[in-house]
Design an enzyme around this catalytic site. Sequence first.
Site, PDB file in Angstrom:
ATOM      1  N   CYS A 194       0.851  -1.188   0.000  1.00 52.76           N
ATOM      2  CA  CYS A 194       0.000   0.000   0.000  1.00 52.76           C
ATOM      3  C   CYS A 194       0.887   1.238   0.000  1.00 52.76           C
ATOM      4  CB  CYS A 194      -0.902   0.028   1.236  1.00 52.76           C
ATOM      5  SG  CYS A 194      -2.087  -1.325   1.300  1.00 52.76           S
ATOM      6  N   ALA A 195       0.506   2.232  -0.775  1.00 49.54           N
ATOM      7  CA  ALA A 195       1.253   3.487  -0.796  1.00 49.54           C
ATOM      8  C   ALA A 195       1.117   4.205   0.545  1.00 49.54           C
ATOM      9  CB  ALA A 195       0.764   4.373  -1.934  1.00 49.54           C
TER      10      ALA A 195
END
Length: 141
Positions: free
Chosen positions: A50-51
């Site tokens: 996930c960013a």
Amino acid sequence: MAQDAFEDIVETFEFLDDWEDRYRHVIDMGKAMDPLAENLRVPATKVEGCASQVWLVPEIDGQGPGAVFRFKGDSDAMIVRGLIAILKALYSGLPVSDVLSVEAQAELARLGLDEHLSSQRSNGLKAMVQRIRLLAEKAAA
């Protein structure tokens, strides 16, 4: 196979014509969630891929395939908190064996998320779904 809470989200999205309104609704759902306790924001609960920073913590009631799956989650990004709220609506309350049967991509496509999320957000959403499936697999064993 979707939960009633998820069906409510689908109905709300059908009512909201504009994607901006839907986006705001997702953010509002995230704001409505209780924050995750700091002591649960640890590497073991962090979702890789996930960013944003994302943590998912399982809450399993019972043992084996019939155990009921629930989870807590949090993120440092408001839209991602909203996506966690959507996933909670989709999965929470299901027996762990049923979690593995949910066609998350198809269910989430009903909301149009696949068309409106950036590729980074889409990849993060997939990573969260994979983590949920992994948690359910471990609980079902």
